[in-house]
Enzyme design. Structure first.
Site, PDB file in Angstrom:
ATOM      1  N   ASP A  97     -46.751 -24.123   5.121  1.00  0.00           N
ATOM      2  CA  ASP A  97     -46.083 -25.160   6.734  1.00  0.00           C
ATOM      3  C   ASP A  97     -44.295 -25.187   6.676  1.00  0.00           C
ATOM      4  O   ASP A  97     -43.235 -25.263   5.920  1.00  0.00           O
ATOM      5  CB  ASP A  97     -45.799 -26.330   6.592  1.00  0.00           C
ATOM      6  CG  ASP A  97     -45.435 -26.852   7.818  1.00  0.00           C
ATOM      7  OD1 ASP A  97     -46.324 -27.257   8.508  1.00  0.00           O
ATOM      8  OD2 ASP A  97     -44.233 -27.299   7.944  1.00  0.00           O
ATOM      9  N   GLU A  99     -40.638 -23.274   7.729  1.00  0.00           N
ATOM     10  CA  GLU A  99     -39.148 -23.992   8.203  1.00  0.00           C
ATOM     11  C   GLU A  99     -38.900 -22.760   9.201  1.00  0.00           C
ATOM     12  O   GLU A  99     -38.409 -22.016   8.481  1.00  0.00           O
ATOM     13  CB  GLU A  99     -38.641 -24.960   7.680  1.00  0.00           C
ATOM     14  CG  GLU A  99     -39.086 -25.740   7.117  1.00  0.00           C
ATOM     15  CD  GLU A  99     -39.170 -26.938   8.155  1.00  0.00           C
ATOM     16  OE1 GLU A  99     -38.619 -26.987   9.242  1.00  0.00           O
ATOM     17  OE2 GLU A  99     -40.524 -27.773   7.733  1.00  0.00           O
ATOM     18  N   ASP A 197     -47.599 -21.511  13.168  1.00  0.00           N
ATOM     19  CA  ASP A 197     -46.689 -20.634  11.301  1.00  0.00           C
ATOM     20  C   ASP A 197     -47.508 -19.561  11.243  1.00  0.00           C
ATOM     21  O   ASP A 197     -46.662 -18.840  11.134  1.00  0.00           O
ATOM     22  CB  ASP A 197     -47.585 -21.189  10.098  1.00  0.00           C
ATOM     23  CG  ASP A 197     -46.990 -23.014  10.604  1.00  0.00           C
ATOM     24  OD1 ASP A 197     -45.824 -23.317   9.556  1.00  0.00           O
ATOM     25  OD2 ASP A 197     -47.218 -24.229  11.010  1.00  0.00           O
ATOM     26  N   HIS A 256     -40.147 -32.873   7.594  1.00  0.00           N
ATOM     27  CA  HIS A 256     -39.409 -31.907   8.402  1.00  0.00           C
ATOM     28  C   HIS A 256     -38.686 -30.409   7.042  1.00  0.00           C
ATOM     29  O   HIS A 256     -37.717 -29.752   7.135  1.00  0.00           O
ATOM     30  CB  HIS A 256     -38.002 -31.197   9.607  1.00  0.00           C
ATOM     31  CG  HIS A 256     -39.044 -31.554  10.965  1.00  0.00           C
ATOM     32  ND1 HIS A 256     -39.709 -31.109  11.801  1.00  0.00           N
ATOM     33  CD2 HIS A 256     -39.015 -32.730  11.052  1.00  0.00           C
ATOM     34  CE1 HIS A 256     -40.131 -31.854  12.257  1.00  0.00           C
ATOM     35  NE2 HIS A 256     -39.655 -32.643  12.176  1.00  0.00           N
ATOM     36  N   ASP A 261     -44.118 -31.417   3.699  1.00  0.00           N
ATOM     37  CA  ASP A 261     -44.074 -31.550   4.886  1.00  0.00           C
ATOM     38  C   ASP A 261     -46.240 -30.726   4.328  1.00  0.00           C
ATOM     39  O   ASP A 261     -47.226 -31.237   4.737  1.00  0.00           O
ATOM     40  CB  ASP A 261     -44.358 -30.314   6.324  1.00  0.00           C
ATOM     41  CG  ASP A 261     -43.333 -31.273   7.084  1.00  0.00           C
ATOM     42  OD1 ASP A 261     -42.818 -32.714   7.166  1.00  0.00           O
ATOM     43  OD2 ASP A 261     -43.026 -30.301   7.846  1.00  0.00           O
TER      44      ASP A 261
END
Length: 312
Positions: A97, A99, A197, A256, A261
């Site tokens: 995941d 960022e 993603d 986040h 996550d």
């Protein structure tokens, strides 16, 4: 009076059937259908009581509990017919995941760059998180993070300033996966929370970094699709926090944070595997485009990870 389900461990120890596993005329399927009808009429308390009797998880909304009990009974009945081959599924699932850089409102022209690359290694045999990887990434196009991005992700300017650029971090990911013998000794698949993603963030980042898209990330499990199809819920009920809530779980950690996550997504995957879902690759990239993979496609693991070549 109201008909009650008669589901017990004794019932699952009947005579083995000689019919093939694809022969739906076999009486076992009628038994399963009758039991499913009984389960549909059970109250939430009755469902929880029966799940507890079988030492199964009792948390979750009523529809989740029904699905869990149906799958347990179905699995027990089908195992009598033909033992399930435990070697036919992925050994590991790698949950990712990312960022990425962002601005408030996310203007359409804004280019998102990956600033955190986490991987959570889920062992599908033990149903435990076995290991984690996390590195931050130094953005090139917009090296200065917006206040909104810092507030949302908790990633500070100082963290990304000291971080490696994306190609180096990707190389570190590849080495980490190789050390765990993924794609060589062990079969595995990537898993994400949605399509973005891989199809958006990783695809864009590879163009920015002038490297080819990595082969190990060309196919993945989109857990939102898997969750929606398995528990029969609409797409707007497949956000991370809603999936956790429906399964009777709370979010652990900081929302986040890519690693937190990923860990929470892994917890959902574990619960789905426990409930009898066979998480399968359902999306892939082809020629830069996102494509849906049919559920009838062969179950194939991702290739051994390699560092992609630089673009000309």
């Amino acid at each position: 009076g109201r008909q009650h389900c008669r589901i017990s461990d004794q019932e699952t120890n009947g005579k083995n059937s000689t019919a093939s596993s694809n022969d739906f005329s076999d009486p076992v399927y009628k038994e399963i259908a009758i039991t499913n009808g009984c389960i549909n009429r059970m109250t939430r308390d009755e469902l929880r009581s029966k799940l507890a009797e079988f030492k199964l998880e009792t948390r979750g909304v009523k529809d989740v509990l029904k699905k869990r009990l149906k799958n347990y009974y179905k699995k027990q009945k089908l195992m009598q017919k033909e033992p399930i081959n435990g070697d036919s599924y992925y050994d590991y699932i790698c949950v990712v995941d990312f960022e990425a850089t962002c601005e408030e409102g996310n203007p359409p022209e804004f280019i998102h760059e990956i600033i955190e690359f986490p991987v959570v290694l889920l062992n599908t045999h033990t149903l435990e998180i076995e290991d984690t990887f996390q590195q931050y990434v130094k953005p090139e196009i917009n090296p200065k993070l917006s206040k909104f991005c810092i507030s949302l992700t908790g990633i500070t300017q100082d963290i990304v300033d000291k971080a490696d650029t994306f190609p180096q971090v990707l190389q570190n990911v590849v080495e980490w996966m190789r050390q765990r013998e993924l794609g060589t000794k062990y079969s595995y698949s990537m898993l994400t929370d949605g399509s973005w993603d891989m199809s958006k963030f990783l695809n864009t980042q590879c163009h920015i970094s002038r490297i080819k898209y990595p082969s190990f990330a060309k196919k993945w499990i989109n857990i939102r699709k898997s969750y929606g199809n398995f528990y029969k819920v609409p797409r707007n009920q497949t956000k991370l926090t809603i999936m956790l809530e429906k399964l009777g779980m709370n979010y652990d950690g900081r929302p986040h944070s890519g690693l937190d996550d990923s860990k929470n997504i892994a917890r959902i995957a574990i619960r789905m595997l426990q409930d009898g879902c066979e998480l399968r690759v359902n999306e892939r990239m082809h020629a830069g485009q996102l494509i849906t993979v049919s559920s009838s496609a062969p179950l194939e693991g991702a290739p051994a990870p390699q560092m992609p070549r630089y673009r000309n």
